[in-house]
Scaffold this active site. Structure first.
Site, PDB file in Angstrom:
ATOM      1  N   SER A  78      -7.072  -4.261   4.171  1.00 27.01           N
ATOM      2  CA  SER A  78      -8.362  -5.093   4.220  1.00 27.01           C
ATOM      3  C   SER A  78      -8.686  -4.855   5.879  1.00 27.01           C
ATOM      4  O   SER A  78      -8.878  -3.664   6.031  1.00 27.01           O
ATOM      5  CB  SER A  78      -7.944  -6.687   4.163  1.00 27.01           C
ATOM      6  OG  SER A  78      -9.095  -7.263   4.126  1.00 27.01           O
ATOM      7  N   ASP A 224      -9.195  -6.279  -2.707  1.00 31.07           N
ATOM      8  CA  ASP A 224      -8.528  -6.481  -1.388  1.00 31.07           C
ATOM      9  C   ASP A 224      -7.148  -6.498  -1.597  1.00 31.07           C
ATOM     10  O   ASP A 224      -6.550  -7.139  -2.379  1.00 31.07           O
ATOM     11  CB  ASP A 224      -8.917  -7.644  -0.777  1.00 31.07           C
ATOM     12  CG  ASP A 224      -8.496  -7.860   0.570  1.00 31.07           C
ATOM     13  OD1 ASP A 224      -7.368  -7.881   0.995  1.00 31.07           O
ATOM     14  OD2 ASP A 224      -9.362  -8.065   1.313  1.00 31.07           O
TER      15      ASP A 224
END
Length: 750
Positions: A78, A224
């Site tokens: 991320s 993510d």
């Protein structure tokens, strides 16, 4: 028997929770002794996800660079993937720091093109649609995208950060081994990305489910990586690192007191999943490894405006683990680096890939880049933002290609899967808590890209105190979309309340005014769509119907019917950055109407209309200077489009729309200061404190227009940018003694 598995599961869950709590306490504990890195160690840097909290990674990298600690392996998830990729690409700590502090995160994490990049006509049509939310509509009903943000601007930002000599930067070109982690949306399993272009890998790694649309890469739909492997320690060890420096910036679990809404509870479940796999990865740390946990208690995952304190927290946490660290050098204040001064390639050809109904000629005409010239990246970014602002495409991107020894610019325009029909809502509410109120609910439907030149149909319906309906069809006439034709029809009906000057509590008379109209206009956009010139003709008819009170107009037996027709010419300019709480820009227009009996007008007269807005800002402070005028050259102009005045910022202190005449002039100066910062995602409500000075009036006779016959007014107000639009609570007064305490919801600035 059915209870035993459940009992075992609960017991297992409690044990896992207890173990996780103990590990979290261990992770949060400060190191007992200074970190010792063996001289021959193969250092691996592991950067966890955490949204804006991940900006602390920048501070850690600055400390490592100052101590001469150079990792050979970097892994990230991320936000950790974007910082890790920047570091692995060979950028210095100063470069990364400069990017983190200067990045417009709000724009990067938004799908909306800057207002100046949206077509001028779209800006005017949706000026009264106050909510930011819009829904895609098709024959199957309302359709929702895969993410609240499709990621157009984020893709452009990442593409600009991760390129080499005009081409997408590949993992194989990185001077340092790097891997980014995402999650497979279908299976939930972690996906390690170590090949191909870096930008798409980083984009996939930070695609928060529901917030950012997933990325299709190598046949997988990726989101993510925080939900699968938020701190990839084991991956770094598998890539050859034998000494791990892991940085954990993941959000802590909320307390019971903080879980006071369904959103907080849902957020807690997501945080629970991320913390669980973060703790699991921490188990792979050896006693000699270095775990850095910056103190980020006051920084949330969306607080990108707090870059400076986040970076400092990373610096402090890293320095705390070192014995006699070298002092950090001052941050290089240079505005550019070797990455910013690359020689741009000369573009030999330009190619368009486009699967939308809009012609390739339109796309090509809106790209300013010339063949045989070096790539103008800044202008290209603006051009792509303008293309995206047309609402024809879900994604507009570019890449540099090499074919037959030549370099070309390939622009890829991807049509929206959900279509180009947009439903948007607007709300306006005004109430002075004395029985004088105005309420309107509006909905608009805009269908864009209906033909090869991008024809657009727009329909708006408003119900409430003022009923309005209009439908327009905007047809560009050339590939560059400069020239256009626009036919339109509409209807509007509203109550007209007449007040005595010295009695503002109750209206003296109530009328109902209804108008139908049709128009046709031709126009041209000017100066890169910041302005417009149009000419047209309007035919209108209406009636004024007495309802209650004293019939001051004297038409109790029959409705007053009237007809009108006129030609007009209008020049408009609009560079305001926002209509809710503008911070900079100018919005102005000048219109001249020629009402002619040849067009069935009841009277021959001319009318001039003008409005002007100028926004000036310094820091959180904004000064807005505005004025408008509507003046006829005759006092016999009838009841068509009569101007009203009254209400918040329209002579504050008077009831809403409480006075009307044939002529109107209003000028005002509005100052407001933002009291609270807002993150890039729509989770906060920025609040403003402001005041205004106003002067103006409406007049039935032109000869009465004067400063002495105008009304002075002012207000102090508290404003907020809410999901329903700008909202204000104000205290207003006029120099005639009128007072009002009112609430207003809607767009009051031009």
């Amino acid at each position: 028997m059915p209870i035993r598995p459940l009992t075992f599961s609960l017991t297992h869950l409690l044990l896992r929770t207890l173990l996780r709590s103990l590990l979290m306490l261990t992770m949060a504990a400060p190191a007992a002794a200074a970190i010792q890195i063996p001289p021959d160690a193969r250092v691996g840097l592991v950067l966890s996800g955490g949204g804006a909290r991940g900006l602390a990674h920048v501070g850690v990298i600055r400390v490592l660079e100052a101590q001469g600690i150079r990792p050979v392996v970097v892994t990230g998830t991320s936000m950790g993937s974007i910082i890790g990729a920047l570091y692995a690409s060979g950028r210095s700590a100063d470069d990364i720091d400069r990017i983190a502090r200067n990045m417009d995160w709000r724009q990067a994490l938004s799908d909306a093109s800057p207002r100046r990049h949206q077509p001028y006509q779209f800006r005017q049509l949706e000026a009264g649609m106050t909510t930011d939310l819009r829904l895609s509509v098709s024959h199957d009903g309302i359709r929702f995208p895969r993410g609240a943000i499709e990621g157009q601007h984020l893709a452009l930002v990442l593409g600009g950060l991760f390129e080499k000599n005009g081409h997408p930067l590949q993992f194989e070109q990185l001077p340092m081994r790097f891997a980014a982690v995402a999650a497979d949306l279908e299976t939930g399993q972690p996906v390690v990305m170590q090949s191909g272009d870096v930008a798409s890998a980083v984009r996939a790694s930070m695609s928060i489910p529901g917030a950012l649309a997933p990325v299709e890469r190598d046949g997988r739909l990726l989101v993510d990586g925080g939900i699968a492997n938020n701190m990839p320690v084991l991956l770094a060890r598998q890539m050859g690192a034998d000494f791990i420096i892991a940085v954990d910036v993941s959000s802590p679990l909320a307390t019971r007191e903080q879980m006071d809404s369904l959103f907080a509870v849902a957020g807690q479940m997501t945080t629970f999943l991320v913390r669980l796999n973060t703790v699991e990865q921490a188990r792979h740390l050896q006693p000699r490894d270095w775990l850095i946990v910056p103190k980020l208690d006051a920084i949330g995952s969306a607080d990108f405006n707090l870059a400076a304190p986040a970076i400092q927290a990373g610096i402090d946490a890293a320095l705390a683990g070192l014995d006699n660290p070298r002092p950090l050098p001052a941050l290089d204040s240079a505005e550019s680096s070797r990455w910013d001064t690359q020689h741009e390639p000369v573009i030999d050809f330009i190619r368009v890939k486009n699967n939308s109904p809009v012609s390739d000629d339109v796309v090509r005409a809106l790209i300013s880049q010339q063949e045989g010239q070096p790539l103008d990246r800044t202008q290209l970014q603006d051009d792509l933002s303008r293309l995206y602002g047309l609402d024809y495409f879900s994604l507009v991107r570019y890449r540099i290609v090499r074919e037959n020894g030549k370099r070309g610019l390939e622009v890829d325009c991807v049509a929206r899967e959900t279509g180009n029909n947009w439903l948007k809502l607007g709300l306006e509410l005004a109430d002075d808590f004395r029985g004088n109120s105005d309420f309107n609910l509006a909905a608009s439907l805009r269908a864009a890209g209906l033909n090869r030149y991008g024809g657009t149909a727009f329909t708006r319906l408003q119900l409430g105190s003022r009923m309005e309906f209009e439908t327009r069809y905007l047809q560009p006439l050339d590939p560059a979309l400069r020239y256009f034709a626009e036919p339109a029809i509409g209807y509007k009906a509203a109550g007209v309340d007449i007040y005595l000057d010295d009695v503002q509590e109750e209206p003296l008379s109530r009328y109902n005014k209804a108008d139908s109209w049709a128009s046709f206009a031709l126009g041209r956009l000017l100066w890169e769509e910041v302005a417009e010139l149009r000419v047209g003709v309007v035919r209108a008819t209406g009636e004024l119907d007495f309802r209650s009170g004293i019939d001051v107009a004297g038409y109790t037996n029959d409705d007053l019917r009237y007809d009108d027709g006129y030609y007009f010419v209008r020049l408009g300019w609009d560079s305001l950055d926002d209509l809710g709480f503008p911070a900079q820009g100018v919005r102005a227009s000048i219109t001249q109407e020629f009402h002619e009996s040849a067009l069935d007008a009841d009277a021959d007269f001319g009318r001039s209309l003008a409005d002007f807005s100028l926004a000036l800002s310094h820091g959180r402070n904004t000064l807005l200077l505005e004025s408008d005028a509507s003046i006829s050259d005759s006092d016999e102009s009838g009841f068509v489009d009569i101007p009203f005045i009254g209400g918040f910022l329209e002579l504050s202190g008077l009831p809403p729309r409480s006075r009307f005449g044939r002529h109107r002039v209003l000028t005002r100066a509005v100052f407001y200061r933002q009291l609270a910062e807002d993150g890039p995602l729509p989770i906060g409500l920025p609040v403003y404190l402001g005041a205004s000075l106003e002067r103006g009036n409406v007049w039935l006779e032109r000869d009465n227009i004067s400063w002495e016959n105008s009304i002075g007014a002012g207000s102090i107000f508290l404003g907020a940018r809410t999901p329903l639009g700008p909202a204000y609570l104000s205290l207003g007064a006029t120099d005639e003694g009128d007072r009002s305490f009112s609430i207003f919801l809607g767009q009051r600035f031009r």
